[in-house]
Design a protein around this motif. Sequence first.
Motif, PDB file in Angstrom:
ATOM      1  N   ILE A 116      -2.011  12.955  -4.528  1.00 15.27           N
ATOM      2  CA  ILE A 116      -1.050  11.889  -4.844  1.00 15.27           C
ATOM      3  C   ILE A 116       0.303  12.258  -4.260  1.00 15.27           C
ATOM      4  CG2 ILE A 116       0.263  10.824  -6.724  1.00 15.27           C
ATOM      5  CD1 ILE A 116      -2.249  11.005  -8.432  1.00 15.27           C
ATOM      6  N   SER A 120       1.853   9.980  -1.320  1.00 13.25           N
ATOM      7  CA  SER A 120       2.963   9.132  -1.763  1.00 13.25           C
ATOM      8  C   SER A 120       4.029   9.024  -0.693  1.00 13.25           C
ATOM      9  CB  SER A 120       3.589   9.694  -3.036  1.00 13.25           C
ATOM     10  OG  SER A 120       2.658   9.698  -4.069  1.00 13.25           O
ATOM     11  N   ILE A 143       0.985   6.392  -7.101  1.00 15.64           N
ATOM     12  CA  ILE A 143       1.282   6.536  -5.678  1.00 15.64           C
ATOM     13  C   ILE A 143       2.398   5.571  -5.295  1.00 15.64           C
ATOM     14  CG2 ILE A 143       0.366   6.201  -3.336  1.00 15.64           C
ATOM     15  CD1 ILE A 143      -2.355   7.152  -4.424  1.00 15.64           C
ATOM     16  N   HIS A 144       2.264   4.325  -5.763  1.00  8.73           N
ATOM     17  CA  HIS A 144       3.281   3.326  -5.440  1.00  8.73           C
ATOM     18  C   HIS A 144       4.640   3.739  -5.998  1.00  8.73           C
ATOM     19  CE1 HIS A 144       5.327  -0.499  -4.973  1.00  8.73           C
ATOM     20  NE2 HIS A 144       5.613  -0.479  -6.261  1.00  8.73           N
ATOM     21  N   ARG A 146       5.863   6.484  -6.674  1.00 11.05           N
ATOM     22  CA  ARG A 146       6.485   7.676  -6.114  1.00 11.05           C
ATOM     23  C   ARG A 146       6.704   7.559  -4.616  1.00 11.05           C
ATOM     24  NH1 ARG A 146       3.465  12.675  -8.352  1.00 11.05           N
ATOM     25  NH2 ARG A 146       5.141  13.645  -7.214  1.00 11.05           N
ATOM     26  N   SER A 147       6.412   6.375  -4.067  1.00  3.74           N
ATOM     27  CA  SER A 147       6.595   6.199  -2.636  1.00  3.74           C
ATOM     28  C   SER A 147       7.946   5.559  -2.364  1.00  3.74           C
ATOM     29  CB  SER A 147       5.480   5.309  -2.073  1.00  3.74           C
ATOM     30  OG  SER A 147       5.690   3.970  -2.480  1.00  3.74           O
TER      31      SER A 147
END
Lengths: 416, 117
Positions: A116, A120, A143-144, A146-147
Amino acid sequence: MKLSPVAQELLWLYLAQPDLVGSVRDFSIFLTRSVDEIVSALDELKRYDCIRLTPDAEPAASGVVFVPLSSERRRALTRALDSGVRRPAASRHDGFAYAADLVGRDPQMSAVYAMIDRVSRTNATVLLLGESGVGKEVVARTIHSRSLRAGGPFAIIDCAAIPAALLESELFGHEQGSFTSALRKQIGRFEAADGGTIFLDEIAELPLDLQGKLLRALQMRQFTRVGGTSPITVDVRFIAATNRPLEAMVRARTFREDLFYRLNVIAITVPPLRERRGDIPLLSQRVLTALAHRDGTIPRRLAPDALAKLKGYAWPGNVRELENVLERALIVSSHAEIAAEDIVLADDVPTPEGPCPPIQSLREVEIAHIRRVVAVTAGNESEAARLLGIHRDTLYRKLRRYNIAVRPQNTTPRMS
Amino acid sequence: MKHVLIVEDEANIARIIQHNLQRVGLDTSIARDGEAALEEVHVRRPDAIILDLLLPKADGWTVAARLKADPATATIPILMLSIVADRERGLAAGASDYLTKPFTVSDLLDRVAKLLA
């Protein structure tokens, strides 16, 4: 006093482990929150005098120390938390539950965290694999969030839930008059997710013709609305998930090979709960906390025997099942602690380390259940039909179809 | 007085650890990256090492491997500290113990005491 969800999470953590130490970065990873979210949550908590911050030039490296807890302070904080949770927006999916799902220190999960962490920072397409209920959506959200797209939308498309006929227009949108009921131009989920992440759940259920269209969207980041001619370009990141064996489906030609390779750039397998039993105590604690948070109550503890029971179960429904079991236990339990007897498991036979019982088809379950009811009612078919909640004629039909023999009531040998 | 080397690049965390170790009567030194750690072990032979894994220059895995490969340092017990729960790998790399961040002070002190026993 209103606390943000992240501040509440930190406060719960503090009440549970009053001498915790770490950097902002450590807490961000532990709670699967961004560094910024942790920083502003700490800011909120400062006024409660429960933390000591040692600021650093780089915010992520700032040190956080939870100060020792007096009983007076504990009460004050519990009160603060209580008033915080009653805000109308505090729902179970307010970020709290999903962070809870990702809690876990079992070595099985560390590979998942590491992945992850790595993905990310990229825009790569991710394929999430794992049984139903393991928390694939949670991983996708993490993931979203932390991106770099965290500020953009996170769109969930459940390919199994949308009727095939509507799916294309749902995904890509449609132009006015493109089909009978298309009175207006409508943008699709792909367009709505511009700048964010699209999570395609149950990707294996996507019909073959749409698989080709999705492939094009994946390759070009481009698609056309239903009934439209000019291509529309979007900036989205794709995350797909399935619990089905895609490779076997490719061999059986029910899933396009080229799409499979396109999706399978980075695959993350989320382990089933029975393979990370070490996380059950922590997960249970977090689920109970999240439920208390939702209901505006103080979280209840699990008695040791209750925890042992949870740890001994095979969890075919994974984390989702654990949540349901605990929610039910909270309702039936009248003690301060949840006892083993409050916990009702689907299969009340503990399987300490063994594999999960084989999944039966609905037909097999139905046959077994009818047999059982017929046996219990000693051949009284009216009673059996009543218990099953079906008409007698339906029962007869099923008995014939499944070839189930019924021992007639009146031929029961009598003792004389 | 027993000496503990703290290898941690986040200055604040290093200081918090140092403060707490000193509080229980331990002597401490701090190395801010992997290379500094490998030098420091030879300057003052520590009785135990608290080793963060994500470090500049040489990471904790490299440091552990080098310490274990050198007979002069191979026996110094290591407590690995990481944000990633990867205890098995840590123990396989020669760590005596493994602690996941964030950690509680009492947990840290208990573990250090065990290493020094």
